[in-house]
Scaffold this motif. Structure first.
Motif, PDB file in Angstrom:
ATOM      1  N   PHE A  65       3.410   2.829  -1.085  1.00  0.00           N
ATOM      2  CA  PHE A  65       1.951   3.008  -0.875  1.00  0.00           C
ATOM      3  C   PHE A  65       1.248   2.899  -2.144  1.00  0.00           C
ATOM      4  CE2 PHE A  65       3.399   7.079  -2.364  1.00  0.00           C
ATOM      5  CZ  PHE A  65       2.131   7.814  -2.846  1.00  0.00           C
ATOM      6  N   TYR A  66       0.055   2.362  -1.999  1.00  0.00           N
ATOM      7  CA  TYR A  66      -0.862   2.384  -3.049  1.00  0.00           C
ATOM      8  C   TYR A  66      -2.249   3.344  -2.794  1.00  0.00           C
ATOM      9  CZ  TYR A  66       1.481  -2.113  -3.348  1.00  0.00           C
ATOM     10  OH  TYR A  66       2.665  -3.168  -3.381  1.00  0.00           O
ATOM     11  N   VAL A  67      -2.754   3.707  -4.017  1.00  0.00           N
ATOM     12  CA  VAL A  67      -3.783   4.394  -3.964  1.00  0.00           C
ATOM     13  C   VAL A  67      -4.827   3.937  -4.607  1.00  0.00           C
ATOM     14  CG1 VAL A  67      -4.765   6.903  -4.540  1.00  0.00           C
ATOM     15  CG2 VAL A  67      -2.431   6.696  -3.974  1.00  0.00           C
ATOM     16  N   ASN A  68      -6.085   3.788  -3.969  1.00  0.00           N
ATOM     17  CA  ASN A  68      -7.530   3.418  -4.648  1.00  0.00           C
ATOM     18  C   ASN A  68      -8.469   4.400  -4.576  1.00  0.00           C
ATOM     19  OD1 ASN A  68      -9.590   1.954  -5.403  1.00  0.00           O
ATOM     20  ND2 ASN A  68      -8.964  -0.030  -4.711  1.00  0.00           N
ATOM     21  N   MET A  69      -8.521   5.224  -5.697  1.00  0.00           N
ATOM     22  CA  MET A  69      -9.537   6.332  -5.719  1.00  0.00           C
ATOM     23  C   MET A  69     -11.008   5.646  -5.687  1.00  0.00           C
ATOM     24  SD  MET A  69      -7.554   8.758  -5.003  1.00  0.00           S
ATOM     25  CE  MET A  69      -8.315  10.294  -5.441  1.00  0.00           C
ATOM     26  N   THR A  70     -11.273   4.343  -6.006  1.00  0.00           N
ATOM     27  CA  THR A  70     -12.709   3.903  -6.157  1.00  0.00           C
ATOM     28  C   THR A  70     -13.037   3.256  -4.767  1.00  0.00           C
ATOM     29  OG1 THR A  70     -12.136   2.896  -8.444  1.00  0.00           O
ATOM     30  CG2 THR A  70     -14.115   1.886  -7.219  1.00  0.00           C
ATOM     31  N   ASN A  71     -12.200   2.964  -4.201  1.00  0.00           N
ATOM     32  CA  ASN A  71     -12.369   2.371  -2.516  1.00  0.00           C
ATOM     33  C   ASN A  71     -12.094   3.648  -1.398  1.00  0.00           C
ATOM     34  OD1 ASN A  71     -13.318  -0.017  -3.347  1.00  0.00           O
ATOM     35  ND2 ASN A  71     -11.415  -0.977  -3.192  1.00  0.00           N
ATOM     36  N   ASP A  72     -11.645   4.821  -2.024  1.00  0.00           N
ATOM     37  CA  ASP A  72     -11.149   5.881  -1.331  1.00  0.00           C
ATOM     38  C   ASP A  72     -10.055   5.604  -0.314  1.00  0.00           C
ATOM     39  OD1 ASP A  72     -13.284   6.804  -2.546  1.00  0.00           O
ATOM     40  OD2 ASP A  72     -14.723   6.457  -0.861  1.00  0.00           O
ATOM     41  N   PHE A  74      -5.857   4.758   0.781  1.00  0.00           N
ATOM     42  CA  PHE A  74      -4.461   4.708   0.558  1.00  0.00           C
ATOM     43  C   PHE A  74      -3.844   3.602   1.589  1.00  0.00           C
ATOM     44  CE2 PHE A  74      -5.371   8.836  -0.784  1.00  0.00           C
ATOM     45  CZ  PHE A  74      -4.200   9.512  -1.047  1.00  0.00           C
ATOM     46  N   THR A  75      -3.090   2.879   1.044  1.00  0.00           N
ATOM     47  CA  THR A  75      -2.400   1.621   1.842  1.00  0.00           C
ATOM     48  C   THR A  75      -0.867   2.041   2.002  1.00  0.00           C
ATOM     49  OG1 THR A  75      -4.055   0.300   1.068  1.00  0.00           O
ATOM     50  CG2 THR A  75      -1.948  -1.009   1.828  1.00  0.00           C
ATOM     51  N   PHE A  76      -0.472   2.107   3.045  1.00  0.00           N
ATOM     52  CA  PHE A  76       0.878   2.235   3.346  1.00  0.00           C
ATOM     53  C   PHE A  76       1.730   1.034   3.839  1.00  0.00           C
ATOM     54  CE2 PHE A  76       0.486   6.979   4.506  1.00  0.00           C
ATOM     55  CZ  PHE A  76       0.043   7.276   3.305  1.00  0.00           C
ATOM     56  N   GLU A  77       2.762   0.773   3.458  1.00  0.00           N
ATOM     57  CA  GLU A  77       3.427  -0.563   3.820  1.00  0.00           C
ATOM     58  C   GLU A  77       4.760   0.123   4.232  1.00  0.00           C
ATOM     59  OE1 GLU A  77       3.890  -3.962   1.304  1.00  0.00           O
ATOM     60  OE2 GLU A  77       1.942  -3.587   0.424  1.00  0.00           O
ATOM     61  N   PHE A  78       5.232  -0.480   5.498  1.00  0.00           N
ATOM     62  CA  PHE A  78       6.611  -0.260   6.156  1.00  0.00           C
ATOM     63  C   PHE A  78       7.348  -1.296   6.376  1.00  0.00           C
ATOM     64  CE2 PHE A  78       3.111   3.106   7.502  1.00  0.00           C
ATOM     65  CZ  PHE A  78       3.746   4.225   7.512  1.00  0.00           C
ATOM     66  N   ASP A  79       8.513  -1.129   6.781  1.00  0.00           N
ATOM     67  CA  ASP A  79       9.658  -2.106   7.078  1.00  0.00           C
ATOM     68  C   ASP A  79       9.644  -2.730   8.510  1.00  0.00           C
ATOM     69  OD1 ASP A  79      10.789  -0.012   8.137  1.00  0.00           O
ATOM     70  OD2 ASP A  79      12.680  -0.128   7.145  1.00  0.00           O
ATOM     71  N   GLU A  80       8.781  -1.986   9.285  1.00  0.00           N
ATOM     72  CA  GLU A  80       8.629  -2.506  10.601  1.00  0.00           C
ATOM     73  C   GLU A  80       7.182  -2.227  11.067  1.00  0.00           C
ATOM     74  OE1 GLU A  80      10.737  -0.875  14.157  1.00  0.00           O
ATOM     75  OE2 GLU A  80      11.850  -0.108  12.614  1.00  0.00           O
ATOM     76  N   ALA A  81       6.929  -2.923  12.119  1.00  0.00           N
ATOM     77  CA  ALA A  81       5.374  -2.583  13.038  1.00  0.00           C
ATOM     78  C   ALA A  81       5.339  -0.991  13.193  1.00  0.00           C
ATOM     79  CB  ALA A  81       5.042  -3.564  13.904  1.00  0.00           C
ATOM     80  N   ARG A 114      -6.690   1.416   9.807  1.00  0.00           N
ATOM     81  CA  ARG A 114      -6.743   0.153  10.447  1.00  0.00           C
ATOM     82  C   ARG A 114      -5.305  -0.604   9.775  1.00  0.00           C
ATOM     83  NH1 ARG A 114      -8.476  -3.640   6.636  1.00  0.00           N
ATOM     84  NH2 ARG A 114      -9.559  -2.770   4.869  1.00  0.00           N
ATOM     85  N   SER A 115      -5.120  -1.554  10.800  1.00  0.00           N
ATOM     86  CA  SER A 115      -4.093  -2.436  10.393  1.00  0.00           C
ATOM     87  C   SER A 115      -4.250  -3.878  11.038  1.00  0.00           C
ATOM     88  CB  SER A 115      -2.721  -1.823  10.856  1.00  0.00           C
ATOM     89  OG  SER A 115      -1.434  -2.834  10.363  1.00  0.00           O
ATOM     90  N   VAL A 116      -3.802  -4.924  10.319  1.00  0.00           N
ATOM     91  CA  VAL A 116      -3.886  -6.251  10.976  1.00  0.00           C
ATOM     92  C   VAL A 116      -2.538  -6.893  11.551  1.00  0.00           C
ATOM     93  CG1 VAL A 116      -4.342  -8.588  10.538  1.00  0.00           C
ATOM     94  CG2 VAL A 116      -5.794  -6.780   9.226  1.00  0.00           C
ATOM     95  N   ASP A 117      -1.543  -6.348  10.709  1.00  0.00           N
ATOM     96  CA  ASP A 117      -0.005  -6.686  11.295  1.00  0.00           C
ATOM     97  C   ASP A 117       0.841  -5.549  11.730  1.00  0.00           C
ATOM     98  OD1 ASP A 117       0.368  -5.554   8.891  1.00  0.00           O
ATOM     99  OD2 ASP A 117       1.106  -7.460   7.780  1.00  0.00           O
ATOM    100  N   GLY A 118       0.507  -4.202  11.569  1.00  0.00           N
ATOM    101  CA  GLY A 118       1.168  -3.200  11.970  1.00  0.00           C
ATOM    102  C   GLY A 118       2.220  -2.879  10.796  1.00  0.00           C
ATOM    103  N   LEU A 119       2.541  -3.667   9.736  1.00  0.00           N
ATOM    104  CA  LEU A 119       3.267  -3.339   8.621  1.00  0.00           C
ATOM    105  C   LEU A 119       2.577  -2.668   7.570  1.00  0.00           C
ATOM    106  CD1 LEU A 119       5.006  -6.741   8.263  1.00  0.00           C
ATOM    107  CD2 LEU A 119       6.133  -4.968   9.389  1.00  0.00           C
ATOM    108  N   LYS A 120       1.245  -2.936   7.087  1.00  0.00           N
ATOM    109  CA  LYS A 120       0.282  -2.274   6.281  1.00  0.00           C
ATOM    110  C   LYS A 120      -0.659  -1.383   7.001  1.00  0.00           C
ATOM    111  CE  LYS A 120       0.493  -5.574   2.505  1.00  0.00           C
ATOM    112  NZ  LYS A 120      -0.417  -6.337   1.708  1.00  0.00           N
ATOM    113  N   LEU A 121      -0.874  -0.120   6.898  1.00  0.00           N
ATOM    114  CA  LEU A 121      -1.763   0.653   7.346  1.00  0.00           C
ATOM    115  C   LEU A 121      -2.660   0.956   6.016  1.00  0.00           C
ATOM    116  CD1 LEU A 121      -0.118   3.220   9.327  1.00  0.00           C
ATOM    117  CD2 LEU A 121      -1.081   1.158  10.115  1.00  0.00           C
ATOM    118  N   HIS A 122      -4.099   0.655   6.450  1.00  0.00           N
ATOM    119  CA  HIS A 122      -5.010   0.922   5.400  1.00  0.00           C
ATOM    120  C   HIS A 122      -5.958   2.359   5.825  1.00  0.00           C
ATOM    121  CE1 HIS A 122      -4.496  -2.833   3.665  1.00  0.00           C
ATOM    122  NE2 HIS A 122      -4.448  -3.476   4.854  1.00  0.00           N
ATOM    123  N   ILE A 123      -5.808   3.418   4.845  1.00  0.00           N
ATOM    124  CA  ILE A 123      -6.479   4.628   5.497  1.00  0.00           C
ATOM    125  C   ILE A 123      -7.471   4.780   4.392  1.00  0.00           C
ATOM    126  CG2 ILE A 123      -5.719   7.175   5.722  1.00  0.00           C
ATOM    127  CD1 ILE A 123      -2.772   6.378   6.025  1.00  0.00           C
TER     128      ILE A 123
END
Length: 184
Positions: A65-72, A74-81, A114-123
């Motif tokens: 997961f990644y954190v971007n405090m400027t854009n508020d 979190f991006t979570f990446e999973f190994d499946e949808a 939101r998610s485009v591919d189900g693998l990455k969730l942008h919170i």
């Protein structure tokens, strides 16, 4: 496989999993062959029912997961949808994995996912939650103190398998951290 899992009602049982094959006899140069290089007969339209169907029983994993405090965000990446059905109240933000470390359980009220591919969730975190995180300078103020834990009910895959737990004693460190550079 993930592309298939994102399509509701496709390949969820023996009854909605059909096989269509394009053989050479369809007049095209491409197609399927057997091991002796004989053209396989085309099967289109209704498809062919499969003989065996094994249901997905594998629990998904949060791989980073990644954190971007400027854009508020979190991006979570999973190994499946991951399913659109999630429970963000089960996520605990903490500054390390030691017992008694600074921990905050957030309900992420008004948060957009939101998610485009189900693998990455942008919170996207709302201001109330974001300010609560930023108030504690020992928590999520740099990469080294950006750790989270979660329980399986937080996320599930398209077959309702719960995500693998990450305990607060183990925690998972952020893979990337971007500071807040926006002045108030």
């Amino acid at each position: 496989m993930n592309e298939m899992k994102l399509r509701d009602g496709l390949a969820t049982s023996k009854f909605d999993t059909l096989l269509s094959v394009e053989g050479i006899d369809s007049g095209r140069e491409t197609g399927a062959y057997d091991t002796k290089y004989n053209s396989i007969e085309s099967v289109f339209y209704n498809g062919t029912s499969i003989n065996v169907f094994e249901e997905d029983m594998t629990r998904p994993n949060l791989i980073k997961f990644y954190v971007n405090m400027t854009n508020d965000t979190f991006t979570f990446e999973f190994d499946e949808a991951i399913s659109k059905d999630y429970n963000l109240t089960s996520i605990v933000l903490q500054n390390n994995t030691k017992i008694g470390s600074s921990q905050h359980r957030f309900e992420f009220q008004g948060t957009r996912v939101r998610s485009v591919d189900g693998l990455k969730l942008h919170i996207t975190i709302n201001n109330e939650d974001l300010n609560a995180i930023k108030y504690d300078r020992s928590l999520f103020s740099r990469l080294e103190n950006s750790v989270l834990s979660l329980v399986g009910t937080s996320f599930k895959d398209m077959n309702n398998n719960l995500v693998v737990d990450i305990s607060d004693q183990v925690g998972q460190n952020a893979t990337g951290y971007f500071e807040d550079f926006v002045r108030p």
